[in-house]
Design a protein around this motif. Sequence first.
Motif, PDB file in Angstrom:
ATOM      1  N   GLU A 250      40.887  -1.027  -9.115  1.00  0.00           N
ATOM      2  CA  GLU A 250      40.659  -2.477  -9.021  1.00  0.00           C
ATOM      3  C   GLU A 250      40.122  -2.823  -7.459  1.00  0.00           C
ATOM      4  O   GLU A 250      39.104  -3.467  -7.515  1.00  0.00           O
ATOM      5  CB  GLU A 250      41.909  -3.189  -9.251  1.00  0.00           C
ATOM      6  CG  GLU A 250      41.772  -4.712  -9.127  1.00  0.00           C
ATOM      7  CD  GLU A 250      41.296  -5.512 -10.302  1.00  0.00           C
ATOM      8  OE1 GLU A 250      41.130  -6.654 -10.236  1.00  0.00           O
ATOM      9  OE2 GLU A 250      41.076  -4.946 -11.309  1.00  0.00           O
ATOM     10  N   ALA A 251      40.738  -2.323  -6.713  1.00  0.00           N
ATOM     11  CA  ALA A 251      40.339  -2.184  -5.400  1.00  0.00           C
ATOM     12  C   ALA A 251      38.839  -1.721  -5.126  1.00  0.00           C
ATOM     13  O   ALA A 251      38.084  -2.525  -4.407  1.00  0.00           O
ATOM     14  CB  ALA A 251      41.174  -1.413  -4.170  1.00  0.00           C
ATOM     15  N   GLN A 252      38.685  -0.598  -5.741  1.00  0.00           N
ATOM     16  CA  GLN A 252      37.191  -0.150  -5.455  1.00  0.00           C
ATOM     17  C   GLN A 252      36.218  -0.769  -6.193  1.00  0.00           C
ATOM     18  O   GLN A 252      35.175  -0.933  -5.733  1.00  0.00           O
ATOM     19  CB  GLN A 252      37.490   1.372  -5.942  1.00  0.00           C
ATOM     20  CG  GLN A 252      38.403   2.664  -5.174  1.00  0.00           C
ATOM     21  CD  GLN A 252      38.745   3.752  -6.029  1.00  0.00           C
ATOM     22  OE1 GLN A 252      38.073   4.116  -6.971  1.00  0.00           O
ATOM     23  NE2 GLN A 252      39.588   4.544  -5.519  1.00  0.00           N
ATOM     24  N   SER A 253      36.634  -1.284  -7.382  1.00  0.00           N
ATOM     25  CA  SER A 253      35.580  -2.049  -7.872  1.00  0.00           C
ATOM     26  C   SER A 253      35.182  -3.178  -7.369  1.00  0.00           C
ATOM     27  O   SER A 253      33.913  -3.680  -7.435  1.00  0.00           O
ATOM     28  CB  SER A 253      36.083  -2.419  -9.159  1.00  0.00           C
ATOM     29  OG  SER A 253      36.938  -3.219  -9.465  1.00  0.00           O
ATOM     30  N   TRP A 254      36.147  -3.922  -6.683  1.00  0.00           N
ATOM     31  CA  TRP A 254      35.858  -5.223  -5.851  1.00  0.00           C
ATOM     32  C   TRP A 254      34.977  -4.963  -4.690  1.00  0.00           C
ATOM     33  O   TRP A 254      33.966  -5.613  -4.313  1.00  0.00           O
ATOM     34  CB  TRP A 254      37.342  -5.727  -5.355  1.00  0.00           C
ATOM     35  CG  TRP A 254      37.871  -6.704  -6.327  1.00  0.00           C
ATOM     36  CD1 TRP A 254      38.386  -6.432  -7.373  1.00  0.00           C
ATOM     37  CD2 TRP A 254      37.907  -8.245  -6.231  1.00  0.00           C
ATOM     38  NE1 TRP A 254      38.876  -7.707  -8.208  1.00  0.00           N
ATOM     39  CE2 TRP A 254      38.608  -8.757  -7.434  1.00  0.00           C
ATOM     40  CE3 TRP A 254      37.561  -9.028  -5.226  1.00  0.00           C
ATOM     41  CZ2 TRP A 254      39.040 -10.160  -7.386  1.00  0.00           C
ATOM     42  CZ3 TRP A 254      37.984 -10.413  -5.301  1.00  0.00           C
ATOM     43  CH2 TRP A 254      38.460 -10.794  -6.515  1.00  0.00           C
ATOM     44  N   GLN A 255      35.348  -3.573  -4.163  1.00  0.00           N
ATOM     45  CA  GLN A 255      34.397  -3.382  -2.817  1.00  0.00           C
ATOM     46  C   GLN A 255      33.057  -2.843  -2.953  1.00  0.00           C
ATOM     47  O   GLN A 255      32.185  -2.733  -2.271  1.00  0.00           O
ATOM     48  CB  GLN A 255      35.224  -2.694  -1.945  1.00  0.00           C
ATOM     49  CG  GLN A 255      36.550  -3.140  -1.478  1.00  0.00           C
ATOM     50  CD  GLN A 255      37.443  -2.181  -0.769  1.00  0.00           C
ATOM     51  OE1 GLN A 255      37.215  -1.698   0.387  1.00  0.00           O
ATOM     52  NE2 GLN A 255      38.396  -1.914  -1.499  1.00  0.00           N
ATOM     53  N   ALA A 256      32.880  -2.501  -4.377  1.00  0.00           N
ATOM     54  CA  ALA A 256      31.656  -2.306  -4.967  1.00  0.00           C
ATOM     55  C   ALA A 256      30.649  -3.075  -5.179  1.00  0.00           C
ATOM     56  O   ALA A 256      29.510  -3.179  -5.397  1.00  0.00           O
ATOM     57  CB  ALA A 256      31.725  -1.072  -5.807  1.00  0.00           C
ATOM     58  N   GLU A 257      31.378  -4.398  -5.435  1.00  0.00           N
ATOM     59  CA  GLU A 257      30.467  -5.541  -5.665  1.00  0.00           C
ATOM     60  C   GLU A 257      29.647  -5.925  -4.769  1.00  0.00           C
ATOM     61  O   GLU A 257      29.652  -6.005  -3.454  1.00  0.00           O
ATOM     62  CB  GLU A 257      31.276  -6.946  -5.952  1.00  0.00           C
ATOM     63  CG  GLU A 257      32.211  -6.568  -7.329  1.00  0.00           C
ATOM     64  CD  GLU A 257      31.452  -6.711  -8.572  1.00  0.00           C
ATOM     65  OE1 GLU A 257      30.365  -7.391  -8.487  1.00  0.00           O
ATOM     66  OE2 GLU A 257      31.664  -6.076  -9.585  1.00  0.00           O
ATOM     67  N   ALA A 258      28.282  -6.229  -4.898  1.00  0.00           N
ATOM     68  CA  ALA A 258      27.348  -6.970  -4.032  1.00  0.00           C
ATOM     69  C   ALA A 258      27.767  -8.070  -3.227  1.00  0.00           C
ATOM     70  O   ALA A 258      27.675  -8.337  -1.968  1.00  0.00           O
ATOM     71  CB  ALA A 258      25.885  -7.240  -4.811  1.00  0.00           C
TER      72      ALA A 258
END
Length: 305
Positions: A250-258
């Motif tokens: 979850e943390a990684q997916s958030w920080q990958a967001e534009a």
Amino acid sequence: MSFHHVLRAGLLTLALALSAPVMARDITHAMGTASVPDHPLRVVTLTNEATEDMVALGIVPVGAARSANSDPWYDYLQTDLADTVVVGEELAPDLEAIAVLQPDLILGNKRRHEKIYDQLAAIAPTVMADTIQGTWKQNMALYADAAGAADKGQALLDAYAARVASIRTGLGDHATDEISVIRFLAGQSYAYYPASFSGAILSDIGFARPVAQQAEGLAGLITKERIGELAADRILHFTYETGDGQADSEAQSWQAEALWQNLEAAKAGHVYAVSDAVWATAGGIMAANFALDDIEKIYDLPASR
């Protein structure tokens, strides 16, 4: 019975009386009033907050609820609690295990343990704080008083306040920086507010918070579409990972967001991963000081302890 036997029995009775805690004080707490010993000898703690407060006071609990998401204690408590018995979880204390330990004081929290207060009080004098998280300093003072260590508890709180003042001075123009706080869990994320433990630490220092993080309560669910609400001078994030990797994902997916990557703090490299135990779940004075350590490192300030 001979004179020597009578004398021996009398001395034994006297020794036991002298070693037993004396019930001498009434402590007013969230569930009423409890008569507690002047200096309890066998303390059981039912929240990590109370556990680490006791350890900071030099009082090792004979029993304690397991630290959240740990086996059984947070790393910084493992040594001190080597001989402490696990008495269940914060949300599910083991009453039988508590009774076996024959405590003379139980420390709990109304928000966690109101429904079992009567059962706990039947085992030993029980003192409960009203709530948890942002009230950690009030709770620390209550627990210290109940344990017969009010002066030492106040000294620890005074030392924390002195550290805060030192940090505030060292921050200079950054003392009013806006700090955003987000916590990642499996499949969901929360922005944390001033009433939370992390919020209270930041408020003590004097940091500002984004408008969306000035709400009532401890925290609020936030979705990726609202990443823009996290905009601030610095962003702190922590992750409650239980071992299946979902919270880390979850943390990684958030920080990958534009949207995340376009935040000014992200572009400036002012995004910091900090310990979930320290900033969210531990809740006591030891965690508070660890949080101040983090602020000193983030702002490249000299260590104040």
